[in-house]
Structure formats: C-alpha cells, structure tokens
Scaffold this motif. Sequence first.
Motif, PDB file in Angstrom:
ATOM      1  N   GLY A 189       0.205  -9.460  -8.743  1.00  0.00           N
ATOM      2  CA  GLY A 189       0.342  -9.154  -7.333  1.00  0.00           C
ATOM      3  C   GLY A 189       1.735  -9.482  -6.825  1.00  0.00           C
ATOM      4  O   GLY A 189       2.352 -10.456  -7.255  1.00  0.00           O
ATOM      5  N   GLY A 190       2.244  -8.672  -5.886  1.00  0.00           N
ATOM      6  CA  GLY A 190       3.607  -8.857  -5.414  1.00  0.00           C
ATOM      7  C   GLY A 190       3.754  -8.546  -3.944  1.00  0.00           C
ATOM      8  O   GLY A 190       2.811  -8.092  -3.273  1.00  0.00           O
ATOM      9  N   LEU A 191       4.950  -8.778  -3.446  1.00  0.00           N
ATOM     10  CA  LEU A 191       5.268  -8.473  -2.056  1.00  0.00           C
ATOM     11  C   LEU A 191       5.464  -6.982  -1.840  1.00  0.00           C
ATOM     12  O   LEU A 191       4.994  -6.415  -0.855  1.00  0.00           O
ATOM     13  N   THR A 192       6.207  -6.340  -2.759  1.00  0.00           N
ATOM     14  CA  THR A 192       6.574  -4.944  -2.563  1.00  0.00           C
ATOM     15  C   THR A 192       6.446  -4.149  -3.859  1.00  0.00           C
ATOM     16  O   THR A 192       6.434  -4.709  -4.963  1.00  0.00           O
ATOM     17  N   ALA A 193       6.375  -2.844  -3.691  1.00  0.00           N
ATOM     18  CA  ALA A 193       6.525  -1.898  -4.803  1.00  0.00           C
ATOM     19  C   ALA A 193       7.211  -0.663  -4.249  1.00  0.00           C
ATOM     20  O   ALA A 193       6.945  -0.245  -3.124  1.00  0.00           O
ATOM     21  N   THR A 194       8.109  -0.098  -5.042  1.00  0.00           N
ATOM     22  CA  THR A 194       8.905   1.042  -4.603  1.00  0.00           C
ATOM     23  C   THR A 194       8.701   2.209  -5.559  1.00  0.00           C
ATOM     24  O   THR A 194       8.636   2.021  -6.776  1.00  0.00           O
ATOM     25  N   ILE A 195       8.592   3.407  -4.995  1.00  0.00           N
ATOM     26  CA  ILE A 195       8.456   4.621  -5.804  1.00  0.00           C
ATOM     27  C   ILE A 195       9.547   5.599  -5.387  1.00  0.00           C
ATOM     28  O   ILE A 195       9.697   5.912  -4.200  1.00  0.00           O
ATOM     29  N   HIS A 196      10.339   6.039  -6.373  1.00  0.00           N
ATOM     30  CA  HIS A 196      11.348   7.068  -6.135  1.00  0.00           C
ATOM     31  C   HIS A 196      10.856   8.362  -6.774  1.00  0.00           C
ATOM     32  O   HIS A 196      10.586   8.411  -7.973  1.00  0.00           O
ATOM     33  N   GLY A 197      10.722   9.401  -5.958  1.00  0.00           N
ATOM     34  CA  GLY A 197      10.230  10.660  -6.485  1.00  0.00           C
ATOM     35  C   GLY A 197      10.534  11.812  -5.549  1.00  0.00           C
ATOM     36  O   GLY A 197      11.158  11.650  -4.493  1.00  0.00           O
ATOM     37  N   GLN A 198      10.090  12.977  -5.934  1.00  0.00           N
ATOM     38  CA  GLN A 198      10.195  14.185  -5.121  1.00  0.00           C
ATOM     39  C   GLN A 198       8.825  14.428  -4.493  1.00  0.00           C
ATOM     40  O   GLN A 198       7.811  14.467  -5.189  1.00  0.00           O
ATOM     41  N   PHE A 206       2.125   9.586  -7.019  1.00  0.00           N
ATOM     42  CA  PHE A 206       2.230   8.582  -5.965  1.00  0.00           C
ATOM     43  C   PHE A 206       0.855   8.042  -5.588  1.00  0.00           C
ATOM     44  O   PHE A 206       0.656   6.831  -5.449  1.00  0.00           O
ATOM     45  N   HIS A 207      -0.114   8.916  -5.416  1.00  0.00           N
ATOM     46  CA  HIS A 207      -1.444   8.473  -5.004  1.00  0.00           C
ATOM     47  C   HIS A 207      -2.084   7.594  -6.074  1.00  0.00           C
ATOM     48  O   HIS A 207      -2.748   6.591  -5.751  1.00  0.00           O
ATOM     49  N   ARG A 208      -1.870   7.933  -7.327  1.00  0.00           N
ATOM     50  CA  ARG A 208      -2.434   7.108  -8.400  1.00  0.00           C
ATOM     51  C   ARG A 208      -1.734   5.749  -8.473  1.00  0.00           C
ATOM     52  O   ARG A 208      -2.376   4.716  -8.670  1.00  0.00           O
ATOM     53  N   GLY A 216       1.856  -5.890  -0.973  1.00  0.00           N
ATOM     54  CA  GLY A 216       1.675  -5.856   0.466  1.00  0.00           C
ATOM     55  C   GLY A 216       2.476  -4.781   1.162  1.00  0.00           C
ATOM     56  O   GLY A 216       2.182  -4.425   2.304  1.00  0.00           O
ATOM     57  N   ARG A 217       3.519  -4.251   0.513  1.00  0.00           N
ATOM     58  CA  ARG A 217       4.363  -3.221   1.146  1.00  0.00           C
ATOM     59  C   ARG A 217       4.745  -2.172   0.114  1.00  0.00           C
ATOM     60  O   ARG A 217       5.296  -2.502  -0.940  1.00  0.00           O
ATOM     61  N   LEU A 218       4.442  -0.908   0.418  1.00  0.00           N
ATOM     62  CA  LEU A 218       4.798   0.214  -0.447  1.00  0.00           C
ATOM     63  C   LEU A 218       5.996   0.941   0.156  1.00  0.00           C
ATOM     64  O   LEU A 218       6.007   1.236   1.354  1.00  0.00           O
ATOM     65  N   ILE A 219       6.985   1.254  -0.682  1.00  0.00           N
ATOM     66  CA  ILE A 219       8.226   1.878  -0.218  1.00  0.00           C
ATOM     67  C   ILE A 219       8.421   3.189  -0.962  1.00  0.00           C
ATOM     68  O   ILE A 219       8.271   3.244  -2.187  1.00  0.00           O
ATOM     69  N   TRP A 220       8.785   4.215  -0.219  1.00  0.00           N
ATOM     70  CA  TRP A 220       9.050   5.532  -0.809  1.00  0.00           C
ATOM     71  C   TRP A 220      10.544   5.832  -0.685  1.00  0.00           C
ATOM     72  O   TRP A 220      11.089   5.872   0.421  1.00  0.00           O
ATOM     73  N   ASN A 221      11.195   6.044  -1.826  1.00  0.00           N
ATOM     74  CA  ASN A 221      12.619   6.406  -1.857  1.00  0.00           C
ATOM     75  C   ASN A 221      13.481   5.449  -1.017  1.00  0.00           C
ATOM     76  O   ASN A 221      14.327   5.882  -0.225  1.00  0.00           O
ATOM     77  N   GLY A 222      13.248   4.176  -1.184  1.00  0.00           N
ATOM     78  CA  GLY A 222      14.038   3.154  -0.499  1.00  0.00           C
ATOM     79  C   GLY A 222      14.155   1.928  -1.387  1.00  0.00           C
ATOM     80  O   GLY A 222      13.942   2.010  -2.605  1.00  0.00           O
TER      81      GLY A 222
END
Length: 300
Positions: A189-198, A206-208, A216-222
């Motif tokens: 478990g973590g504070l954040t996770a980031t996904i870079h995609g189109q 992304f949904h999977r 606790g926080r999901l980031i898209w392209n950041g």
Amino acid sequence: MVTDPAIRAVGFTGSTSGGRALFDLANSRPDPIPFYGELGSLNPVVVAPAACAAPGADVIREYVASVTLGQGQFCTKPGLLFLPAGHGLDDHLQQQIAAVRPAPLLGPWISTAYHAILEELAAHPAVRPLHLTQAPDDPRFSAPALLATTSADIRACPGLLRECFGPASLIITYTTGDDLLETIGTVPGGLTATIHGQEHDDEALFHRLSAALQVGRLIWNGWPTGVAVTAAMQHHGGPWPATTSPLHTSVGGTAVARWMRPVAHQNMPEALLPAPLRRANPWGFPQQVDGSGRNPGQSR
C-alpha cells in the motif's frame, strides 16, 4: 509523550518501524488514542507502451526530476518506474540521472541509511545498476542512483520492493498487461500511484490498474511529488504501510478533521445550538439543511 494521559491524539511522519512502535504504544494505553502515522511509500509510476513510444523522452526527464526533487526526500517520491520491455530508454535515463549532482540530505543518519539500503539492493543478483556512483566523501551528501530489474524477478524476490529514502529509484520492465498487473498486485500500500498513457489507447489498462493499485491518490499523466496545503488536496494518505489511518488526510483543507471530535446535537432549540449550526448562520459556514447544501447568504 504518546503515553502521557494529557495527549489525546498523535501525528507522526517517519520510518515504518518507528511509526509502528508508536502506533502500538498509542493503542496499548488504558485509554487508546488515535495515531495518525505517515510512514513508507513506494509510489509506483506505470508507463504504458503508447506513452513510452510517443513522449518517452519527456516522461524520463520528468521522472528523474521527480525522483531527485529535494534529493528524493519526499514521501511521494516515485520509487518504482514500470516500463515496457524493450523500451530503449536506458541511454536517456543514464544521461538524465548523471546530470544531477550530489547534494546534502537532511542529516548524516539519513545518508547512512540511504547508502546501506542502496548497496543491498544494487548487490542483489536480480538487480542491474543502471546508474550508480561511489558515495561522496562528505557523509552529508548522496549521489542519485537508478537500478533496474524485471516484473518476474520482483515476483520472485518481493524483498526488492523496499523504500530507499533518498534520490534513488527502481525501474521494472514488464512484458504484457497481465505481467504488469500481476506484479502491481505485490506492491505494498502507498500514498500515490501514477499512470502515463494515451486516453483512448490505454483506457482498459487504466481501469484494471486503478482497481489493482492500493493507494490513496491516483495520478494520470502527472507526477506525485506535488503536495499542496489547499482545498484541492483532498487526500494525502493510503493503506499500510503508507499510513496507519488510511481514511484521513495529513495534508489539505480537511486534514484538521484528525484533531476534531465530532458531536451531534439532536432536538436542540435554536438558541442552544453553537453559532455555526443555527439557521441564521452568523459565521457564514457552509450548511446542509434537509439533505440539501446551502451556501452562506443563500435564502432558506
């Protein structure tokens, strides 16, 4: 301090071992108290194949900047970077990280721990040092580092998923979406996770991923290292070992709720209610009446 009867709640930012010890003390009191510990986090970053092929160089530049911001001493530092196998970005990774000069950490005890953990990870047979320089002579300073391994090796050696507090990060290559998701399932478990995609190409992935990531926080392209004490920062927390209380935020407009005790007033006459709860709302607080929100100044 944690066991003093006058203390009614505790906030802590630090190591997982230290936080767990204080958490246990808080709960072993005759009157257990809330303990809000913010501990360790790996903050994985996943780069989908389409994002790697298009703006890959930009992603790598921004990744290194995020890893080395404040010499990697942010709880939201991206400690893991998932790249597709055959990404071809090793040279760019090495160039970017080599351009970052050694700098002092918060204290020699942090530098000592950083180098000890980094040396253990780099010496593991499943790990390939991508950029690893000799520690500076000055014990206050630490040089940035990048290590590399594979998803299969992570699943075989989950002990590699270890926070290295400082300017270092582990790059993990994956072969397929299933390979990636299986490995993501082993990340603590973590504070954040980031996904870079189109957006259109990687929507299903992304949904999977968002369902598999325990953060606790999901980031898209950041990037996760930006944390602001504002109303927009709605949540800064996450499942253990990121925090001991994942339902609460330690940063942002609602962080103060950790130090407040809720009280409900039932069947009270208007004159007996605290001022913010009265229909006249003399303090101008946002209210909800009969299930509907009402802003200050709005007629009833």
